[in-house]
Design a protein around this motif. Structure first.
Motif, short mmCIF file in Angstrom:
data_model
loop_
_atom_site.label_atom_id
_atom_site.label_comp_id
_atom_site.label_asym_id
_atom_site.label_seq_id
_atom_site.Cartn_x
_atom_site.Cartn_y
_atom_site.Cartn_z
N LEU A 1 0.84 -1.19 0.00
CA LEU A 1 0.00 0.00 0.00
C LEU A 1 0.88 1.24 0.00
CD1 LEU A 1 -2.55 -1.27 2.65
CD2 LEU A 1 -2.91 -1.13 0.20
N PRO B 1 1.88 4.86 -2.85
CA PRO B 1 1.42 5.54 -4.07
C PRO B 1 1.97 4.95 -5.36
CG PRO B 1 2.07 7.14 -2.40
CD PRO B 1 2.48 5.80 -1.88
N VAL C 1 -0.52 1.86 -7.20
CA VAL C 1 -1.95 2.11 -7.34
C VAL C 1 -2.61 1.10 -8.27
CG1 VAL C 1 -1.79 4.56 -6.80
CG2 VAL C 1 -1.40 3.80 -9.16
N ARG D 1 -4.03 -2.54 -6.24
CA ARG D 1 -4.85 -2.38 -5.04
C ARG D 1 -5.35 -3.74 -4.59
NH1 ARG D 1 -9.59 1.56 -6.25
NH2 ARG D 1 -10.07 0.87 -4.12
N ASN E 1 -11.12 3.22 3.56
CA ASN E 1 -10.48 4.52 3.74
C ASN E 1 -8.98 4.46 3.45
OD1 ASN E 1 -12.90 5.72 4.44
ND2 ASN E 1 -12.60 5.40 6.64
N HIS E 2 -8.40 3.26 3.49
CA HIS E 2 -6.97 3.10 3.22
C HIS E 2 -6.73 2.58 1.81
CE1 HIS E 2 -5.12 3.83 7.24
NE2 HIS E 2 -6.36 3.57 7.65
N ASP E 3 -7.64 2.89 0.91
CA ASP E 3 -7.47 2.59 -0.52
C ASP E 3 -7.45 1.10 -0.81
OD1 ASP E 3 -7.44 3.57 -3.06
OD2 ASP E 3 -5.25 3.70 -3.18
N GLN F 1 -9.75 -2.15 -1.98
CA GLN F 1 -11.00 -2.45 -2.68
C GLN F 1 -11.79 -3.47 -1.84
OE1 GLN F 1 -10.42 -3.76 -6.68
NE2 GLN F 1 -12.62 -3.95 -7.12
N THR G 1 -18.14 5.44 1.53
CA THR G 1 -16.81 5.10 1.02
C THR G 1 -16.91 4.55 -0.40
OG1 THR G 1 -16.89 2.83 1.88
CG2 THR G 1 -16.08 4.53 3.38
N GLN G 2 -15.78 4.14 -0.96
CA GLN G 2 -15.76 3.55 -2.28
C GLN G 2 -16.00 2.04 -2.24
OE1 GLN G 2 -12.04 4.65 -4.09
NE2 GLN G 2 -12.56 6.84 -4.21
#
Length: 508
Positions: A326, A328, A331, A334, A359-361, A363, A388-389
């Motif tokens: 995790l 940048p 990406v 994920r 929240n921590h990217d 999925q 969230t996503q």
């Protein structure tokens, strides 16, 4: 007249090319203008030849270090007392252009005063002053290190031949280049000049030679010397000091008590931490009572769900790869997590964990079956999760068919055992077993029958339940229960977490 100087100890300076020689005068030939020294020293080092002859033309400076007394001309004794700074009257001979010498008397020197003698240092001749104590040290050093060299057979053979040739009155003094070549030849003879027959045929016995060294006797001798000299009494350590690691305390402390947690009932299973602290398991009834008392004192269900979600998501992020996965730069990689939740408090804990993972990217795909009426805690958690996503599904057909990175199991609850007979439950268990992804169970219950989904890791809250092999490796998280709450339910508690909120447990 020339015979009067026999037996005198002189120092002859032949310039930079030949250096400085010292020795006792053994012969003086006025016709051929030569002088011979017996047992000579060249630049402070004893020569291998017993006698050296010099021509007047090669002598730059001649110093008489000692004149023998009456009757001593015929006795050339040991030079060790006078070869490194003897006492007596000093004389100097100046060399004229025609090769004749002129004797000049110098002031008498004290017997205790240091004498200035030529000494070879780093290939150059320098003046050095030594005291009578240093003379005795030089004598002992020469006796130990110089004498044994001349005792070998090969050296004696070479010395005899050199001695016979050096006593010839018409011997020519070697030039600068010839002397160097002669010195190199002498060194080669010293190193490689022994006879082949004298080389031993047997190999060196390393083990036998090592057995001759008595280590215990040597250390005992050292200890005796330290006791006699008072080395230990001056505060130096007598024993080797203990060495500590970077995480050990060098200060003495009280003995460590590893059993700091006791429960009021018999313990069916015990765990221990990495530090060795014993963590006993508690029954489901005592664990339920502990959470109820904590809720009465202010640790509400919402707080407990939030704390459980944070600890579970932190553990899941570590299992997914942590900072290596995790960041940048990754990406496009994920991780994918599938959450299997039931319609109870255990499911609400899983939803809270999914919200923090999203929240921590990460999925997140949340599976929760549809029910007419949901618990308030589940409704609140779903409302936050929808912001969230993360993706929420109610049908197993919407779950991914390819393997995911992690499956989080929150399906089981001991108070809702009838759910195990529901079709959606059996279908969710079949999907998890077919996906072949590692499984993390949050707050798993204790069942007499085996779980439908075998977990690789299990996360217990507060204190562990007596989990079996189906739970995999057990971890314990701190959900913030105060110590007095433990004491109120009869548990003597001391936190085993240290600086962490999630710690691994091992079967004791």
């Amino acid at each position: 007249m020339a015979a009067d100087w026999l037996g005198s100890i002189v120092s002859i300076n032949c310039g930079d090319s030949l250096g400085v020689y010292q020795g006792r005068v053994s012969a003086v030939d006025q016709v051929s203008q030569t002088i011979s020294l017996t047992r000579p020293f060249h630049n402070g080092v004893k020569c291998l030849v017993p006698e050296v002859t010099f021509r007047a033309g090669d002598i730059t400076e001649l110093k008489i270090l000692e004149i023998p007394g009456p009757g001593e001309n015929q006795h050339f004794g040991d030079l060790h007392q006078t070869e490194f700074g003897p006492s007596g009257v000093g004389y100097q001979v100046g060399i004229n252009q025609n090769g004749t010498g002129r004797l000049v008397r110098k002031p008498a020197s004290s017997s205790t005063a240091p004498q200035s003698i030529p000494r070879r240092i780093e290939g150059r001749s320098q003046e050095a002053a030594i005291s009578p104590q240093q003379q005795q040290c030089s004598k002992s050093y020469v006796d130990r290190h110089m004498e044994p060299v001349s005792q070998s057979k090969s050296f004696r053979r070479r010395h005899n031949s050199w001695s016979s040739s050096s006593r010839h009155p018409n011997q020519a003094t070697p030039k600068k280049s010839g002397l160097k070549n002669g010195q190199m030849k002498n060194k080669d003879d010293e190193c490689f000049g022994d006879d082949i027959e004298e080389i031993p045929d047997t190999d060196f016995d390393f083990e036998g030679n090592l057995a001759l060294f008595d280590k215990a006797a040597v250390f005992e001798e050292i200890d005796t010397y330290e006791r006699r000299s008072g080395t230990r009494s001056r505060g130096l350590p007598s024993e080797r000091p203990a060495r500590y690691r970077h995480d050990e305390n060098i200060l003495e402390s009280e003995p460590i008590v590893y059993r700091r947690i006791t429960v009021p009932h018999s313990v069916s299973k015990e765990f221990c931490t990495d530090s060795g602290l014993v963590v006993p398991s508690v029954s489901y009834e005592l664990h339920k009572k502990l959470l109820s008392v904590a809720e009465r004192h202010g640790l509400t269900l919402e707080r407990r769900l939030e704390m459980t979600g944070v600890c579970a998501s932190q553990m899941a992020l570590t299992l997914l790869g942590g900072p290596n996965r995790l960041n940048p730069k990754n990406v496009h990689q994920r991780p994918t997590v599938a959450l299997l939740c039931g319609p109870h408090v255990k499911g609400a804990q899983g939803i809270s964990c999914g919200r923090h993972l999203a929240n921590h990217d990460v999925q997140v795909i949340l599976f929760l079956p549809n029910f007419v009426k949901m618990l308030e805690s589940i409704t609140n958690e779903l409302s936050l999760f929808s912001k969230t996503q993360g993706q929420q599904v109610s049908s197993l057909k919407d779950l991914p068919t390819s393997p995911v990175d992690l499956v989080i199991n929150c399906l089981d609850c001991p108070e809702n055992a009838f759910l195990r007979d529901q079709p959606w439950y059996k279908a969710a268990v079949a999907w998890a077993n077919q996906n072949r992804a590692p499984v993390l169970s949050i707050d798993p219950p204790v069942h007499e029958v085996e779980q439908g989904i075998d977990a690789k890791w299990s996360l217990a809250l507060g204190l562990p339940l007596p989990l079996g092999e189906h739970a995999g490796r057990v971890y314990l998280c701190d959900i913030g229960i105060p110590q007095q709450v433990f004491q109120e339910v009869g548990i003597s508690y001391h936190s085993p977490f240290g600086c962490k909120f999630v710690i691994p447990l091992h079967s004791a």
